[in-house]
Write an enzyme that holds these catalytic residues in place. Structure first.
Site: not given
Ligand code: SAM
Ligand code: DTB
Ligand code: SF4
Length: 351
Positions: A54, A58, A61, A98, A130, A190, A262
């Site tokens: 990506c 973030c 992430c 989802c 979702c 959501c 959730r």
């Molecule tokens: N790329 C899309 C976006 O950012 O909207 C969708 C996927 S993104 C991984 C969805 C959500 O997962 C993020 O907004 C964040 O709140 C959560 N998330 C990602 N990495 C995480 C982590 N290491 N611990 C907890 N929540 C995480």
């Molecule tokens: C949300 O708030 N938590 C989920 C879902 N929406 C997409 C994702 C959590 C991701 C946690 C880190 C991972 O497994 O990559």
């Molecule tokens: Fe990309 Fe992760 Fe940010 Fe979603 S949360 S936009 S997958 S870097």
């Protein structure tokens, strides 16, 4: 009766968050019982349909291309692969799939067409669908709605103030714009966030204030505890204490009385007893299945044992529940009631 208040301030929310734990739990459990069946928990399963690579930054992430993490990236799955995962999810009792994609935003073209096909396919399995695909335009939101999407996940992640320390490639307003594009359709919203990213209690309250001033409130709010992943800038953050999670869930339940709250990322570090407190405090949904998107989740057998021990039932798909209501609807309810509301509400502001 509880009125749905849309003008919560950070100070009011912080005062709730900081109450003595027993009072906070009692209040949250009372609000929960007023609007929800307390022994029912909705179960969703995540499928990472496009993993890694990506372009966003973030800081939490593992899927951001710029951080060096151990995750294995994948291009967009096929419709058949996703169907198989959805059937597996259905067999364990999940009511919702989802689908997550490591995209900054949706781009029109073959890949989006394929996602639309995935939505149609899962719908036919009689499961709620979702998606969380990054930013969407009004037109893309309408296409997802037309395909039968039930919910779109797009998190605010934190308060606006803390957000700026976590993500620089996309603004808070961009997120709010995507949420409002989804709101123009019949797809439910959501949106939630993450605790444990070095934020203050003001920031936690700020995030809940931002969510609870949306009109109407999101239908579901995921509360994630950061999963610190090696290689990301937040790799050294301390695990969130269970008390913080309980306080955050309880506060979310009080300020968002009709919303499904959730218990999301971070359950792997929580005991069943800690999770039970979260359910008591008003959490009524989880992600189940061996993986979240890229990180581990509790074993399904352990989750089933916990459900059995607590006498929890899994919510069926498409159950019609009380839905978040608007400022305008609450206003007319107020006018028609002689009763004194539970919350003293200063002048309602139109959002
Ligand atoms: N790329 C899309 C976006 O950012 O909207 C969708 C996927 S993104 C991984 C969805 C959500 O997962 C993020 O907004 C964040 O709140 C959560 N998330 C990602 N990495 C995480 C982590 N290491 N611990 C907890 N929540 C995480
Ligand atoms: C949300 O708030 N938590 C989920 C879902 N929406 C997409 C994702 C959590 C991701 C946690 C880190 C991972 O497994 O990559
Ligand atoms: Fe990309 Fe992760 Fe940010 Fe979603 S949360 S936009 S997958 S870097």
């Amino acid at each position: 009766m509880t009125l749905v208040k849309h003008n919560w301030t950070v100070e009011e929310i912080k005062a709730i968050y900081n109450r003595p734990m027993m009072e906070l739990l009692y209040e949250a459990a009372t609000v929960h019982r007023e609007h929800h069946e307390p022994n029912t928990v909705q179960v969703s399963t995540l499928v990472s349909i496009k993993t890694g690579g990506c372009p966003e930054d973030c800081a939490y992430c593992p899927q951001a291309a710029r951080y060096h993490t151990d995750i294995k990236g994948n291009s967009l799955m096929s419709v058949d692969e996703v169907k198989e995962k959805a059937l597996q999810a259905k067999s364990i009792g999940s009511s919702r799939v989802c689908m997550g994609a490591a995209w900054r935003n949706v781009k029109d073209g073959e890949e989006f067409d394929r996602v639309i096909e995935m939505v149609r396919t899962i719908n036919k399995l009689d499961m709620e669908v979702c998606c969380t695909l990054g930013m969407v335009t009004e037109n893309q939101a309408a296409r997802l709605a037309e395909a039968g999407l039930y919910a779109y996940n797009h998190n605010l992640d934190s308060s606006e103030n803390h957000y700026e320390k976590i993500i620089s490639t996309r603004s808070y307003q961009d997120r709010i714009d995507t949420i409002s594009n989804i709101r123009k359709t019949n797809v439910t919203v959501c949106s939630g966030g993450i605790i444990g990213m070095g934020e203050s209690i003001d920031d936690r309250a700020g995030m809940l204030a931002a969510l609870s001033t949306l009109n109407p409130h999101p239908e579901s709010v995921p509360i994630n505890a950061l999963v610190p992943v090696e290689g990301t800038p937040l790799q050294d953050q301390q695990t969130v204490e269970i008390w913080e999670m309980v306080r955050m869930v309880a506060t979310a339940r009080i300020v968002l009385p009709l919303t499904q709250v959730r218990l999301s990322a971070g359950r792997n570090s929580m005991s069943p007893e800690g999770q039970a407190l979260c359910f008591f405090a008003g959490a009524n949904s989880i992600f189940a299945g061996e993986k979240l998107l890229t990180t581990p989740n509790p074993d399904m057998n352990e989750d089933m044992k916990m459900f059995e021990a607590l006498g929890l039932k899994m919510q069926k798909p498409f159950v019609k529940k009380a839905q978040p209501t608007t400022v305008e609807a609450e206003d007319s309810k107020l006018k028609s009631l002689g009763e004194k509301p539970r919350w003293s509400r200063p002048t309602l502001q139109k959002q």
